[in-house]
Design an enzyme around this catalytic site. Sequence first.
Site, PDB file in Angstrom:
ATOM      1  N   PRO A 148      -0.209   3.766   1.828  1.00  0.00           N
ATOM      2  CA  PRO A 148      -1.470   3.020   1.857  1.00  0.00           C
ATOM      3  C   PRO A 148      -2.525   3.639   0.932  1.00  0.00           C
ATOM      4  CG  PRO A 148      -1.425   4.554   3.685  1.00  0.00           C
ATOM      5  CD  PRO A 148      -0.173   4.804   2.880  1.00  0.00           C
ATOM      6  N   LYS A 173       6.256   3.652  -3.652  1.00  0.00           N
ATOM      7  CA  LYS A 173       5.325   2.608  -4.097  1.00  0.00           C
ATOM      8  C   LYS A 173       3.965   2.890  -3.463  1.00  0.00           C
ATOM      9  CE  LYS A 173       3.801  -1.291  -2.692  1.00  0.00           C
ATOM     10  NZ  LYS A 173       2.427  -1.184  -3.213  1.00  0.00           N
ATOM     11  N   SER A 227      -0.344  -0.719   7.643  1.00  0.00           N
ATOM     12  CA  SER A 227      -0.802  -1.451   8.822  1.00  0.00           C
ATOM     13  C   SER A 227       0.373  -1.914   9.686  1.00  0.00           C
ATOM     14  CB  SER A 227      -1.622  -2.660   8.379  1.00  0.00           C
ATOM     15  OG  SER A 227      -0.805  -3.519   7.616  1.00  0.00           O
ATOM     16  N   GLU A 248       4.841   4.679  10.040  1.00  0.00           N
ATOM     17  CA  GLU A 248       3.560   5.285  10.448  1.00  0.00           C
ATOM     18  C   GLU A 248       2.516   4.189  10.310  1.00  0.00           C
ATOM     19  OE1 GLU A 248       3.107   8.214  11.615  1.00  0.00           O
ATOM     20  OE2 GLU A 248       4.806   9.408  10.957  1.00  0.00           O
ATOM     21  N   CYS A 282      -6.377   6.576  10.036  1.00  0.00           N
ATOM     22  CA  CYS A 282      -5.621   5.993  11.142  1.00  0.00           C
ATOM     23  C   CYS A 282      -5.818   6.755  12.445  1.00  0.00           C
ATOM     24  CB  CYS A 282      -4.145   5.925  10.776  1.00  0.00           C
ATOM     25  SG  CYS A 282      -3.549   7.485  10.127  1.00  0.00           S
ATOM     26  N   GLU A 382      -7.953  -2.630  14.954  1.00  0.00           N
ATOM     27  CA  GLU A 382      -8.281  -1.552  14.025  1.00  0.00           C
ATOM     28  C   GLU A 382      -9.299  -2.071  13.000  1.00  0.00           C
ATOM     29  OE1 GLU A 382      -5.044  -0.290  11.436  1.00  0.00           O
ATOM     30  OE2 GLU A 382      -5.637   1.787  11.782  1.00  0.00           O
TER      31      GLU A 382
HETATM   32  P1  NAD Z   1      -1.229  -2.229   4.265  1.00  0.00           P
HETATM   33  O1  NAD Z   1      -0.235  -2.366   5.354  1.00  0.00           O
HETATM   34  O2  NAD Z   1      -1.995  -3.414   3.843  1.00  0.00           O
HETATM   35  O3  NAD Z   1      -0.519  -1.688   2.939  1.00  0.00           O
HETATM   36  C1  NAD Z   1       0.240  -0.501   2.941  1.00  0.00           C
HETATM   37  C2  NAD Z   1       1.213  -0.553   1.784  1.00  0.00           C
HETATM   38  O4  NAD Z   1       2.138  -1.602   2.035  1.00  0.00           O
HETATM   39  C3  NAD Z   1       0.599  -0.816   0.425  1.00  0.00           C
HETATM   40  O5  NAD Z   1       1.260  -0.033  -0.544  1.00  0.00           O
HETATM   41  C4  NAD Z   1       0.903  -2.296   0.210  1.00  0.00           C
HETATM   42  O6  NAD Z   1       1.010  -2.655  -1.152  1.00  0.00           O
HETATM   43  C5  NAD Z   1       2.253  -2.411   0.883  1.00  0.00           C
HETATM   44  N1  NAD Z   1       2.620  -3.760   1.311  1.00  0.00           N
HETATM   45  C6  NAD Z   1       1.804  -4.809   1.608  1.00  0.00           C
HETATM   46  N2  NAD Z   1       2.542  -5.896   1.939  1.00  0.00           N
HETATM   47  C7  NAD Z   1       3.840  -5.516   1.855  1.00  0.00           C
HETATM   48  C8  NAD Z   1       5.071  -6.194   2.089  1.00  0.00           C
HETATM   49  N3  NAD Z   1       5.115  -7.478   2.457  1.00  0.00           N
HETATM   50  N4  NAD Z   1       6.224  -5.506   1.928  1.00  0.00           N
HETATM   51  C9  NAD Z   1       6.204  -4.207   1.546  1.00  0.00           C
HETATM   52  N5  NAD Z   1       5.068  -3.519   1.316  1.00  0.00           N
HETATM   53  C10 NAD Z   1       3.893  -4.163   1.472  1.00  0.00           C
HETATM   54  O7  NAD Z   1      -2.163  -1.021   4.690  1.00  0.00           O
HETATM   55  P2  NAD Z   1      -3.431  -0.465   3.927  1.00  0.00           P
HETATM   56  O8  NAD Z   1      -4.506  -1.463   4.122  1.00  0.00           O
HETATM   57  O9  NAD Z   1      -3.056  -0.045   2.542  1.00  0.00           O
HETATM   58  O10 NAD Z   1      -3.728   0.879   4.737  1.00  0.00           O
HETATM   59  C11 NAD Z   1      -4.417   0.893   5.924  1.00  0.00           C
HETATM   60  C12 NAD Z   1      -3.456   0.909   7.110  1.00  0.00           C
HETATM   61  O11 NAD Z   1      -2.587   2.051   7.021  1.00  0.00           O
HETATM   62  C13 NAD Z   1      -4.158   1.041   8.425  1.00  0.00           C
HETATM   63  O12 NAD Z   1      -3.570   0.177   9.366  1.00  0.00           O
HETATM   64  C14 NAD Z   1      -3.902   2.497   8.816  1.00  0.00           C
HETATM   65  O13 NAD Z   1      -3.982   2.766  10.184  1.00  0.00           O
HETATM   66  C15 NAD Z   1      -2.545   2.710   8.283  1.00  0.00           C
HETATM   67  N6  NAD Z   1      -2.272   4.143   8.104  1.00  0.00           N
HETATM   68  C16 NAD Z   1      -1.455   4.763   9.007  1.00  0.00           C
HETATM   69  C17 NAD Z   1      -1.202   6.120   8.884  1.00  0.00           C
HETATM   70  C18 NAD Z   1      -0.311   6.818   9.868  1.00  0.00           C
HETATM   71  O14 NAD Z   1       0.032   7.969   9.617  1.00  0.00           O
HETATM   72  N7  NAD Z   1       0.086   6.202  10.954  1.00  0.00           N
HETATM   73  C19 NAD Z   1      -1.769   6.850   7.839  1.00  0.00           C
HETATM   74  C20 NAD Z   1      -2.602   6.179   6.948  1.00  0.00           C
HETATM   75  C21 NAD Z   1      -2.841   4.811   7.081  1.00  0.00           C
END
Ligand code: NAD
Length: 495
Positions: A148, A173, A227, A248, A282, A382
């Site tokens: 993310p 990625k 997410s 995660e 997160c 969230e």
């Molecule tokens: P996101 O889920 O929108 O995107 C995360 C990644 O997934 C990006 O690289 C995005 O390009 C990719 N992605 C999006 N759609 C996809 C698909 N259909 N197939 C494959 N990959 C895809 O999340 P975000 O907005 O970048 O980050 C915020 C989120 O990350 C929050 O929900 C946060 O809680 C979570 N997060 C969790 C942790 C943890 O350790 N649990 C750590 C950091 C962030």
Amino acid sequence: MTHSVFVAGRSEPGCSGVTADVVNPADGSIVARFPLADASDVDRAVAAARSAFPEWALAAPVERSSALLRLADRLSAREHEYAEVETLQTGKPIRLTTQFDVPGSIDNVTFFAGAARNLEGKAAAEWDGAHTSMIRREPVGVVGSIAPWNYPLQMAMWKVLPAIAAGNTIVLKPAEITPLTALMLAEDCSEAGLPPGVVNVVVGTGPEAGEALVAHPGVDMVSFTGSTPVGRRVMELATRGIKRVHLELGGKAPFVVFDDADLEAAVHGAVAASLINTGQDCTAATRAYVQRPLFDAFVAGVADLYARIRLGPPLDPATDLGPLVSLRQASRVAGFVDRARASGARVVTGGSAPGGDLAGGAYYLPTLIVDARQDSEIVREEVFGPVLVVLPFDGDDEGIALANDTIYGLAASAWTTNVYRALRAQREIRAGCVWINDHIPIVSEMPHGGFGQSGFGKDMSTYSFDEYTNVKHVSLDITGESRKPWHRTIFSSGA
Ligand code: NAD
């Protein structure tokens, strides 16, 4: 134009033909422009990772460890550059990137340099007297990782380090809005002497490059941080190839303050833990449950400190709070607060974007909310912004039940000076990490990962090797007999 693909030790432009920008959220200026990667770039990256795998998997642990130590040296030599680029692409205050993101990442590298030499199995033994059993921990193969935008460098580290320390190769990625430090990392891996193809990076969109990576038949394991809704999609795609999955996901961390807590510590802890990284964390404190005798004083204390937080340009060392990662994220946060207000919650402080010099950036004021219902969106979803909701509770049972009333389970904290309350809270709160009288600190030696819909599997620590290795049982006959006693189940007597 910045390159967006790092494959087999070389930087290249992506093939999609679509150009994307990295935008500084503080002022909307363009930090970098690059062509997005597509499925064909993913194909090349997976092929490079596959061809590097056999040799890397067999490399002596000391070889992998030495490469990581050289990587740590390179990162240390460029730490200011990493901090500045991280700040420009995310809007994080430079104090955060120089004191947290970059040193935390370097510490992670040195930890895994050591851990690479400590992969252990059970002692060999003769369980049935006729065979010696051994346990081997072997790398899974090619790992497809998706990260993310909230901690671009640290998330890249959390994905890459345990994977390669255990002998896997990886295609990462990063989030397409914040790819720059992951690309720098890939180059530094190469400069540190990691063989071409061990670490590959493709910067494309989630639906295009992300899905191509997860579904790719050449990928053995998928490790995703992001997410919960996207994690669900990733899991569905990975299921088709029966791939190992590590997720995660999101969080909605409770912050439980009992009536014997050190109020000053709880107030300062809540402000720091809710505003770190502008709340885009997160594990950030998002739901404070405060036992009624301390409720009013807690709310007043947090409101007072929120009002003193200095929003400002991210590169200014005096800035406490930077913008959100994008105007889109800022308007998402504003939407949550507006709907909370409309549903009867009260905004004590904040609740809008600042004006003046900061009006053009993705800023949002630290926002404190009370009088929200436990079942309302602002308490359950969230938000990922500088927003804290405070709710009261009466008995200890109620405080713990409210903390557990969530689909998530990533992190939590309890605040008390009573050892029995602390012991009860750490046992009964269902989350991958429970802090007592603190909230946020993490260390490379300890695991990070969720319960419930926050996902499964662990980042950091040697627990992460459980995700990135296959356990193999090797059984050696020690009798030398041609006819084993157990053969009698097949052969009739005398055969
Ligand atoms: P996101 O889920 O929108 O995107 C995360 C990644 O997934 C990006 O690289 C995005 O390009 C990719 N992605 C999006 N759609 C996809 C698909 N259909 N197939 C494959 N990959 C895809 O999340 P975000 O907005 O970048 O980050 C915020 C989120 O990350 C929050 O929900 C946060 O809680 C979570 N997060 C969790 C942790 C943890 O350790 N649990 C750590 C950091 C962030």
